[in-house]
Design an enzyme around this catalytic site. Sequence first.
Site, short mmCIF file in Angstrom:
data_model
loop_
_atom_site.label_atom_id
_atom_site.label_comp_id
_atom_site.label_asym_id
_atom_site.label_seq_id
_atom_site.Cartn_x
_atom_site.Cartn_y
_atom_site.Cartn_z
NE ARG A 72 -4.09 1.96 1.96
CZ ARG A 72 -4.41 2.93 2.81
NH1 ARG A 72 -3.76 3.07 3.95
NH2 ARG A 72 -5.38 3.77 2.51
CG HIS A 76 -1.10 5.37 -0.63
ND1 HIS A 76 -1.77 5.82 0.48
CD2 HIS A 76 -1.95 4.52 -1.25
CE1 HIS A 76 -2.98 5.27 0.52
NE2 HIS A 76 -3.09 4.47 -0.51
CD GLU A 98 4.39 12.84 -1.40
OE1 GLU A 98 4.34 11.60 -1.33
OE2 GLU A 98 4.96 13.45 -2.33
CG ASN A 104 -1.03 8.71 8.24
OD1 ASN A 104 -1.98 8.43 8.95
ND2 ASN A 104 -0.15 9.64 8.55
CG HIS A 204 -7.94 -3.92 -1.61
ND1 HIS A 204 -8.94 -3.01 -1.87
CD2 HIS A 204 -6.84 -3.18 -1.32
CE1 HIS A 204 -8.45 -1.78 -1.75
NE2 HIS A 204 -7.18 -1.85 -1.43
CB THR A 205 -5.82 -10.85 -2.51
OG1 THR A 205 -5.81 -12.21 -2.08
CG2 THR A 205 -4.40 -10.49 -2.88
CG ASP A 257 -9.14 -12.85 0.64
OD1 ASP A 257 -10.17 -13.46 1.02
OD2 ASP A 257 -8.28 -13.38 -0.08
CG ASP A 265 -5.74 -16.10 -2.70
OD1 ASP A 265 -6.31 -14.99 -2.63
OD2 ASP A 265 -5.90 -16.98 -1.82
C1 HEM Z 1 -8.97 1.11 -6.37
C2 HEM Z 1 -8.90 2.03 -5.43
C3 HEM Z 1 -8.42 1.77 -4.03
C4 HEM Z 1 -9.03 2.20 -2.90
C5 HEM Z 1 -10.30 3.04 -2.83
C6 HEM Z 1 -8.26 1.71 -1.80
C7 HEM Z 1 -8.55 1.96 -0.46
C8 HEM Z 1 -7.97 1.31 0.60
C9 HEM Z 1 -8.36 1.49 1.97
C10 HEM Z 1 -9.41 2.46 2.47
C11 HEM Z 1 -7.63 0.64 2.71
C12 HEM Z 1 -7.69 0.45 4.21
C13 HEM Z 1 -6.82 1.44 4.92
C14 HEM Z 1 -6.95 1.28 6.40
O1 HEM Z 1 -8.05 1.35 6.92
O2 HEM Z 1 -5.96 1.04 7.07
C15 HEM Z 1 -6.76 -0.08 1.82
C16 HEM Z 1 -5.87 -1.05 2.20
C17 HEM Z 1 -4.95 -1.60 1.34
N1 HEM Z 1 -4.75 -1.26 0.02
FE1 HEM Z 1 -6.01 -0.18 -1.12
N2 HEM Z 1 -7.20 1.00 -2.26
C18 HEM Z 1 -7.24 1.01 -3.62
C19 HEM Z 1 -6.31 0.45 -4.47
C20 HEM Z 1 -5.17 -0.19 -4.04
C21 HEM Z 1 -4.06 -0.55 -4.88
C22 HEM Z 1 -3.95 -0.21 -6.35
C23 HEM Z 1 -3.15 -1.19 -4.09
C24 HEM Z 1 -1.80 -1.75 -4.45
C25 HEM Z 1 -1.40 -2.10 -5.65
C26 HEM Z 1 -3.72 -1.27 -2.77
C27 HEM Z 1 -3.16 -1.91 -1.71
C28 HEM Z 1 -3.72 -2.00 -0.46
C29 HEM Z 1 -3.24 -2.89 0.58
C30 HEM Z 1 -2.14 -3.93 0.42
C31 HEM Z 1 -4.00 -2.64 1.71
C32 HEM Z 1 -3.85 -3.29 3.09
C33 HEM Z 1 -2.86 -2.49 3.89
C34 HEM Z 1 -2.49 -3.10 5.21
O3 HEM Z 1 -2.95 -4.17 5.57
O4 HEM Z 1 -1.66 -2.48 5.93
N3 HEM Z 1 -4.92 -0.62 -2.77
N4 HEM Z 1 -6.99 0.37 0.53
C1 LIG Z 2 -0.35 10.25 9.88
O1 LIG Z 2 -0.94 11.53 9.80
C2 LIG Z 2 -1.18 12.14 11.05
C3 LIG Z 2 -1.81 13.49 10.80
O2 LIG Z 2 -2.90 13.37 9.91
C4 LIG Z 2 0.13 12.28 11.83
O3 LIG Z 2 -0.13 12.81 13.11
C5 LIG Z 2 0.82 10.92 11.96
O4 LIG Z 2 2.06 11.05 12.54
C6 LIG Z 2 0.98 10.28 10.58
N1 LIG Z 2 1.53 8.94 10.71
C7 LIG Z 2 2.59 8.54 10.03
C8 LIG Z 2 2.98 7.10 10.20
O5 LIG Z 2 3.22 9.25 9.29
#
Ligand code: HEM
Ligand SMILES: *[C@@H]1O[C@H](CO)[C@@H](O)[C@H](O)[C@H]1NC(C)=O
Length: 341
Positions: A72, A76, A98, A104, A204-205, A257, A265
């Site tokens: 992720r 980003h 950023e 984040n 998101h798998t 998932d 997967d």
């Molecule tokens: C299509 C639009 C996408 C949206 C709206 C989206 C949104 C999100 C959101 C809201 C989360 C949860 C964040 C949290 O609550 O901590 C998430 C998790 C994640 N996203 Fe996406 N995402 C998108 C596309 C992608 C893409 C393109 C990738 C990588 C190629 C990706 C990789 C991941 C991964 C691996 C997680 C899990 C992170 C973790 O477990 O720490 N996402 N995403």
């Molecule tokens: C994520 O953003 C918040 C402010 O929105 C900040 O206080 C925090 O330190 C940030 N976390 C990381 C890991 O950069």
Amino acid sequence: MTKKVGDISMAARAVAIPPALLLLLFSLASPAAANLSTGYYQKTCPKAEQIISDVVTGKQISTPTTAAGSLRLFFHDCFVGGCDASMLISTNAFNRAERDADDNISLPGDAFDTVIRAKTALELQCPGVVSCADVLALATRDLVLMLGGPFYTVRLGRKDALASTAASVPGNLPSPNMTVDQLIDVFAKKKMTVQDMVALSGAHTVGFSHCNQFASRVFNYDGSGGHDPTMNSEYAAALQQACANYEKDSTIAAFNDLMTPGKFDNLYYQNVLRGLGLLASDSALAADKRTRPLVELYAANQTAFFNDFTKAMEKLSLVGVKTGRKGEVRRRCDEFNSLST
Ligand code: HEM
Ligand SMILES: *[C@@H]1O[C@H](CO)[C@@H](O)[C@H](O)[C@H]1NC(C)=O
Ligand SMILES: *[C@@H]1O[C@H](CO)[C@@H](O)[C@H](O)[C@H]1NC(C)=O
Ligand SMILES: *[C@@H]1O[C@H](CO)[C@@H](O)[C@H](O)[C@H]1NC(C)=O
Ligand SMILES: CC(=O)N[C@H]1CO[C@H](CO)[C@@H](O)[C@@H]1O
């Protein structure tokens, strides 16, 4: 003898072109991305890939949330100003970076820590050579592979950004509330196709999402008192239960998932088709006629998913990369060289 546009060597011979102009012509003729190569560190740090892979493997074994976090983080970083490690910069008294404007919460310490550890190991072997942007790109590739995902080629030679501002984030990242039109648009701005978008969403798998990212689907959806009707009812009920206390405890999260949360997967696509998509944006891919055929293809055929994911990751890894004097090789991944001594 024909003269092709962009044939710089010939232009240089014909008239004496000042070096500055030559550089400009060169950069016009060859986009930065085309200038990355797999053998970039072959002479300057031949063990770079091995060193990174060793560190990353150890970190993932001790902290299994590392891989999803790094994937992720990489996504980003690439979507905000290019794959240039700008997302790794820490905010200081003079600059809000950023990562503080990004949503984040799921850019956990683990992912940053992996890059920093790998960079530390590299600095012992070949100081000042391997960019943080390349470390993150390689680490992500290795971690996807460790989770059972496909291997893909990472071309190298990215330079690290010279700037990272919170102000540059808005508009560049997708969010779960976006319509498919808006999602397509966010990806199109980075020259990513609908196919790239659906294949990359397969990330998101793995990993998890915090309750606030999907609460509006499971609690009182659109004022209905119930859940989003496109969700499987038992699934929605289980999420209601798991997230019951999320407003007090913002750390509660659910697996993206639910079937195979730690395995890379194609079950994400199968889930989405059965009302088991977690984020609204996941479910939306099954409802739109532009994206549904791809969701169906990937749900039925993991090889097709892996092939398209591979292509899309190779493309993502080249978004907005900086070469030459447009960047630097940072000594520390969380600070610009101008700030460290
Ligand atoms: C299509 C639009 C996408 C949206 C709206 C989206 C949104 C999100 C959101 C809201 C989360 C949860 C964040 C949290 O609550 O901590 C998430 C998790 C994640 N996203 Fe996406 N995402 C998108 C596309 C992608 C893409 C393109 C990738 C990588 C190629 C990706 C990789 C991941 C991964 C691996 C997680 C899990 C992170 C973790 O477990 O720490 N996402 N995403
Ligand atoms: C994520 O953003 C918040 C402010 O929105 C900040 O206080 C925090 O330190 C940030 N976390 C990381 C890991 O950069
Ligand atoms: C999504 O939209 C709903 C309803 O408009 C809102 O309550 C919720 O906070 C939004 N969620 C995110 C993550 O933006
Ligand atoms: C799955 O996709 C791959 C790659 O596109 C293709 O070669 C293979 O024939 C497909 N398998 C089936 C059973 O359709
Ligand atoms: C592989 C490749 O094309 N490398 C070139 C990248 O750009 C620098 C200068 O901008 C050249 O010196 C390399 O040969």
